[in-house]
Design an enzyme around this catalytic site. Structure first.
Site, PDB file in Angstrom:
ATOM      1  N   SER A  54      46.589  36.794  51.685  1.00  0.00           N
ATOM      2  CA  SER A  54      47.323  35.781  50.918  1.00  0.00           C
ATOM      3  C   SER A  54      48.778  35.688  51.376  1.00  0.00           C
ATOM      4  O   SER A  54      49.295  36.568  52.063  1.00  0.00           O
ATOM      5  CB  SER A  54      47.335  36.147  49.435  1.00  0.00           C
ATOM      6  OG  SER A  54      46.037  36.246  48.940  1.00  0.00           O
TER       7      SER A  54
HETATM    8  N1  SAH Z   1      43.608  41.441  49.176  1.00  0.00           N
HETATM    9  C1  SAH Z   1      43.181  41.122  50.494  1.00  0.00           C
HETATM   10  C2  SAH Z   1      42.623  39.727  50.530  1.00  0.00           C
HETATM   11  C3  SAH Z   1      41.337  39.681  51.242  1.00  0.00           C
HETATM   12  S1  SAH Z   1      40.405  38.205  51.055  1.00  0.00           S
HETATM   13  C4  SAH Z   1      44.324  41.307  51.480  1.00  0.00           C
HETATM   14  O1  SAH Z   1      45.443  41.613  51.048  1.00  0.00           O
HETATM   15  O2  SAH Z   1      44.107  41.194  52.679  1.00  0.00           O
HETATM   16  C5  SAH Z   1      39.211  38.677  49.869  1.00  0.00           C
HETATM   17  C6  SAH Z   1      38.291  39.797  50.255  1.00  0.00           C
HETATM   18  O3  SAH Z   1      37.350  39.953  49.178  1.00  0.00           O
HETATM   19  C7  SAH Z   1      37.470  39.568  51.499  1.00  0.00           C
HETATM   20  O4  SAH Z   1      37.677  40.622  52.397  1.00  0.00           O
HETATM   21  C8  SAH Z   1      36.028  39.525  50.995  1.00  0.00           C
HETATM   22  O5  SAH Z   1      35.097  40.095  51.903  1.00  0.00           O
HETATM   23  C9  SAH Z   1      36.106  40.337  49.715  1.00  0.00           C
HETATM   24  N2  SAH Z   1      35.086  40.047  48.705  1.00  0.00           N
HETATM   25  C10 SAH Z   1      34.589  38.840  48.328  1.00  0.00           C
HETATM   26  N3  SAH Z   1      33.706  38.973  47.319  1.00  0.00           N
HETATM   27  C11 SAH Z   1      33.636  40.304  47.037  1.00  0.00           C
HETATM   28  C12 SAH Z   1      32.906  41.088  46.105  1.00  0.00           C
HETATM   29  N4  SAH Z   1      32.070  40.525  45.231  1.00  0.00           N
HETATM   30  N5  SAH Z   1      33.069  42.428  46.102  1.00  0.00           N
HETATM   31  C13 SAH Z   1      33.927  43.031  46.989  1.00  0.00           C
HETATM   32  N6  SAH Z   1      34.642  42.342  47.904  1.00  0.00           N
HETATM   33  C14 SAH Z   1      34.515  40.996  47.934  1.00  0.00           C
END
Ligand code: SAH
Length: 211
Positions: A59
């Site tokens: 983000s």
């Molecule tokens: N907070 C992260 C943002 C990553 S984007 C950062 O700072 O980089 C969101 C992430 O959530 C992705 O890597 C995706 O694979 C994961 N994700 C999506 N649905 C999920 C779920 N149900 N359980 C665990 N991870 C999930």
């Protein structure tokens, strides 16, 4: 490219009214460049979402700061994070909280994040799970704070159940096909209070594990 991350991030967050000294100090110490692939390192300090591979994104850092601020974390809190991704938000949570449990459904992203956070940042209060938010259902552990960094189609009741009394959860929720809204949930002994904040754009939450 401008090189002075502490100065850049401090100015950007102060401009958005995020001037809590403790929060700013942590943001200056966790260099966003470390969490991006080589091809994106040059624009790591732009306050925009960027690709981290596997179709996922890190983000804007001002949004990471806002969500962190909204969580009102103290060093007594245990935090659950759904969506480790690059590990950027995880690192910030780990600097503020007592401990962090972080879930990631994509193994390769989890491996990269874990390596960086343990080997470079030497953070020792994080537990990493290759798991999705549905599989955490069986866990007996509950949390003071929960953050979700992928958009849910509705408030996940199973996650609300994992919140302790006086707990706070911050997550993006899908409102319509094109609109997601950041949502803050506060749980008291009597009820669950839901506050809709502003529009955001996150990758969708998915269930099931992949390598
Ligand atoms: N907070 C992260 C943002 C990553 S984007 C950062 O700072 O980089 C969101 C992430 O959530 C992705 O890597 C995706 O694979 C994961 N994700 C999506 N649905 C999920 C779920 N149900 N359980 C665990 N991870 C999930």
């Amino acid at each position: 490219m401008a090189h002075d991350w502490p100065a850049i991030v401090t100015r950007a967050l102060e401009d958005k009214g995020l001037n809590d000294a403790g929060l700013l100090d942590i943001f200056t110490k966790i260099d966003r460049r470390d969490f991006l692939r080589d091809s994106y390192k040059d624009i790591a300090y732009d306050d925009i979402p960027l690709a981290i591979g596997r179709g996922q994104t890190i983000s804007q850092y001002s949004l990471v700061a806002f969500m962190t601020h909204a969580l009102e974390i103290s060093d007594a809190h245990s935090v659950l994070e759904v969506g480790t991704g690059s590990g950027y938000q995880t690192a910030i949570l780990a600097c503020l909280a007592r401990d962090v449990v972080t879930l990631e459904r994509i193994k390769s992203l989890q491996n990269l994040a874990r390596k960086l956070l343990t080997e470079v940042y030497a953070l020792t209060n994080i537990t990493y799970h290759h798991a999705d938010s549905a599989s955490v259902l069986d866990a007996h552990q509950t949390f003071d704070r929960i953050i979700v960094t992928a958009a849910a189609t509705s408030v996940p009741q199973d996650l609300v159940n994992l919140l302790n009394v006086d707990g706070i959860m911050v997550l993006p929720c899908v409102e319509s096909q094109t609109v997601q809204r950041l949502t803050k949930i506060k749980k008291s002994a009597k009820n669950v209070h839901l506050e809709s904040l502003f529009r955001v754009k996150f990758v969708p939450m998915r269930q099931g594990l992949v390598q």
